[in-house]
Design an enzyme around this catalytic site. Structure first.
Site, mmCIF file in Angstrom:
data_model
loop_
_atom_site.group_PDB
_atom_site.id
_atom_site.type_symbol
_atom_site.label_atom_id
_atom_site.label_comp_id
_atom_site.label_asym_id
_atom_site.label_seq_id
_atom_site.Cartn_x
_atom_site.Cartn_y
_atom_site.Cartn_z
ATOM 1 N N GLU A 1 -0.644 -1.562 -6.934
ATOM 2 C CA GLU A 1 -0.703 -0.488 -7.934
ATOM 3 C C GLU A 1 -1.219 -0.986 -9.275
ATOM 4 O O GLU A 1 -1.796 -0.221 -10.037
ATOM 5 C CB GLU A 1 0.676 0.158 -8.114
ATOM 6 C CG GLU A 1 1.055 1.075 -6.969
ATOM 7 C CD GLU A 1 2.135 2.086 -7.330
ATOM 8 O OE1 GLU A 1 2.905 1.834 -8.276
ATOM 9 O OE2 GLU A 1 2.210 3.119 -6.638
ATOM 10 N N HIS B 1 3.625 -17.060 14.667
ATOM 11 C CA HIS B 1 3.472 -16.574 16.035
ATOM 12 C C HIS B 1 2.843 -15.188 16.067
ATOM 13 O O HIS B 1 2.934 -14.484 17.064
ATOM 14 C CB HIS B 1 4.830 -16.546 16.741
ATOM 15 C CG HIS B 1 5.402 -17.906 16.942
ATOM 16 N ND1 HIS B 1 5.363 -18.564 18.141
ATOM 17 C CD2 HIS B 1 6.010 -18.754 16.078
ATOM 18 C CE1 HIS B 1 5.929 -19.751 18.018
ATOM 19 N NE2 HIS B 1 6.332 -19.888 16.771
ATOM 20 N N LYS C 1 -0.648 14.009 -4.643
ATOM 21 C CA LYS C 1 0.596 14.723 -4.970
ATOM 22 C C LYS C 1 0.314 16.195 -5.233
ATOM 23 O O LYS C 1 1.027 17.072 -4.761
ATOM 24 C CB LYS C 1 1.251 14.107 -6.218
ATOM 25 C CG LYS C 1 2.002 12.815 -5.951
ATOM 26 C CD LYS C 1 2.832 12.444 -7.179
ATOM 27 C CE LYS C 1 3.255 10.983 -7.113
ATOM 28 N NZ LYS C 1 3.894 10.522 -8.354
#
EC number: 5.3.1.9
Lengths: 427, 427
Positions: free
Chosen positions: A271, A292, A403
């Site tokens: 951000e 792994h 938003k």
């Protein structure tokens, strides 16, 4: 924290940063440091976060949370910066109780969590500066209803952390709830060392005074040279490496308890620096587990990443019981910590061997001062990097568009423009 | 699973794949499919994994785990592919009991986990094909000692999943432990649909027959065209986009219960395709949470990534209780699921708006058949991508170098060559 950037220098790594470039870059670091110091002195938006180690008031936090001190479980309702800092501290350092975070909007998760919790002994910590964060308020309304349905008085068990006005402040006033203020000038992702991160930590036995003391030491170490300031060494290096092709930044602590720290860092980095077409992609990893899983790629894939190890020099240990096992003679007499440390050293060497740049961030042990120092150091590194990139570190405008659209969709006012679809289904 | 690649096509996305290129690539997909089909028919190493939906025997698995069925908690000791597939299934689908995974070598974690567990009611599932995985054997020795110290008979509570010979096979024979075979020809990261993934899932109430049925449907859908096979559409697309500059692949499910799936995918992708200087960097993300963490970067940073959404069309839901909240009128009458879905749609649109390529993987709901289909589909996608890249998908040679070095360090035989160090510490 100490930072060793030797394995990211030209000569070891490709891409690598020439030492001579760092010498020249250090002049820009000095200028950036002046800018940062001025911002801190003036409590400018964002820079103010770097004053938290001095300004945060652990006594006030402890006093505010005292009414909830008998809770066994703390349920924090908050998203992004309103939960990640606290989760980092409690996952690394909590010594008592149980922490849960509602940091998503997921009906299955909310139901199953509420089914499992004994609300009588659960404190709710609801965190939103504006009091209008949709996910947080929606989750809180569901949680509050669950308390009511079970006949448990939520007003006795709720702590609010919010700004000076808004829904949550009104709620706190109306029901006389304990309330903590989100400090001015501190973006969510920089709020771990404020009320936002420290209040739930205090409830779960974290030595928040120690966290702040460690952060203060790192703050006092800020100077005008990357060669004298670990945080700036890291920030300058990631900037310099990004420009040379290390477009991903893998944050890889070698301690399970720091797994959430890597998530916190990913937000801080993404951000703050992901803007104007710039910004490395932060990648969360965990040693030794990801040897792994991801090491094959790091060693044999493209040299387009920086791997940042975080390793504690000391800590608790457990001996490996002896056993006569085929092919495992080398474990005889060793401890789990020694095995982990050998794997860490080998992984670091294995990347240096192929020239993939890495940085080693070292702390003494995973304790309150070291974690406080680590968080502050990474914040300062990010601020420095932002200055070098020339971006506006403390804003996040690109999340607003979505938003708005989501609100429109829920109101039924807006339909999404059709984008192209090429849907492949089973016959 | 269904796959929609419309938002990754040229015209919408930059980088994007021209539809005409996909038409030509489809000829190579047909050839690759022939190769894959032959490998499956011959049970060749690796390709054999794609036969698991037919070959895995849920009855045998249920019979083997039956002696442990009264356990409340299943502690799986295994690392990488020996834990991630099982963890994906239990995190997404478990309906009873509690799952823990020791998939790291971390003394603090092992101690605190063992302190918390009631070993009387805990089953241990130790998984290593070779029986020589250092982390797994070391952890198992510590766990076994804890049982002994508490006077609990570990031989009554231990399940072994391993190859035909080796330390764990000997141990099982000696103590008459229930044992399951790791199937031949199946690399760890492709073993979720075998004994390795299914045994712990069966113990925790997962409908493993349903998982396999869903995987079989996806297997039956494999065809010689990417336009008719969702798995191949995805594999071909990630390959084509990587070549055009999407060097990171963000796997972003919009369901908390699929968070571990994204980790599983990151291993599958990184170890299979990260070689010969090739391979995207897989990045684990989670919607809606990471809208508040990573979306700023995705939308405003470099267009060097593919975002892969995973979304279920249906599922449980929870209404948001009504409340008169400032600025939150749009939540009135909505559910948490509707809020999540609106945010998902808005995020997808928000990336299309700036031309960042994304793919939507859709499942009906997060249930056993869909998750089985998703895992199989992503395995087939990865195998197809490996054919297109021209890499050896099923090996992971680059992790061996570090293992050797770690062993040497523990034996005290080997010292690491000094690499360059540039250490920055606080004054």
């Amino acid at each position: 924290m100490d930072v060793d950037i030797g394995n990211a220098l030209a000569g070891v790594a490709t891409p690598g940063v020439p030492r001579s470039y760092l010498d020249r870059l250090d002049e820009r670091v000095a200028d950036a440091h002046d800018r940062i110091r001025t911002g801190m002195a003036d409590d400018e938006f964002g820079y103010a976060a770097l004053n938290l180690p001095e300004r945060a008031d652990p006594d006030a936090i402890r006093a505010a949370v005292a009414p909830l001190a008998d809770a066994d479980t703390v349920l924090t309702v908050g998203i992004g910066g309103s939960s990640l800092g606290a989760a980092t501290l409690t996952d690394a350092l909590a010594t008592e109780g149980e922490a849960h975070y509602l940091d998503n909007v997921d009906p299955a998760q909310v139901s199953s969590l509420l089914d499992d919790l004994d609300l009588e002994s659960t404190a709710v910590n609801v965190v939103s500066r504006s009091g209008t964060t949709a996910e947080t308020l929606a989750n809180f309304l569901v949680v509050r209803e669950a308390y009511e349905e079970r006949g448990v008085d939520w007003t006795e068990r709720t702590l609010v952390t919010t700004g000076d006005s808004g829904n949550l402040r009104d709620l706190a006033d109306e029901h006389d709830l304990p309330v903590l203020a989100v400090p001015d000038g501190v973006p969510g992702r920089f709020s771990a060392l404020s009320t936002v991160g420290l209040a739930p930590a205090a409830l779960l036995g974290v030595d928040i005074e120690g966290v702040l003391a460690g952060a203060r030491e790192e703050r006092d170490a800020l100077s005008g040279s990357l060669f004298e300031t670990p945080a700036y060494a890291y920030g300058a290096l990631l900037y310099a490496l990004d420009g040379r092709g290390a477009h991903a930044n893998v944050m890889m602590p070698y301690h399970e308890s720091l797994e959430t720290y890597a998530e916190w860092y990913a937000q801080l980095h993404a951000e703050s620096l992901g803007k104007d077409g710039l910004g490395q992609t932060p990648v969360r990893a965990l040693g030794a587990t990801d040897q792994h899983s991801q090491l094959q790629l790091y060693r044999a894939g493209p040299n387009d990443k920086l791997v940042t190890f975080v390793h504690a020099r000391d800590g608790p240990d457990v001996p490996i019981p002896s056993a006569d096992l085929d092919g495992l003679d080398y474990l005889a007499g060793a401890t789990l910590g020694e095995l982990r440390d050998a794997e860490f050293a080998a992984t670091e060497a294995s990347l240096a061997d192929v020239g993939l740049p890495s940085v080693r961030v070292e702390i003494e042990r995973v304790d309150a001062p070291a974690v406080g120092g680590l968080l502050f150091g990474m914040e300062a590194a990010t601020v420095l990097a932002g200055e070098l990139y020339g971006v506006e570190t403390f804003v996040q405008p690109a999340v607003e568009w979505g938003k708005e659209v989501a609100r429109g969709l829920l109101r039924g006012e807006e339909a999404l423009e059709e984008t192209e679809s090429l849907r492949v289904t089973r016959e």
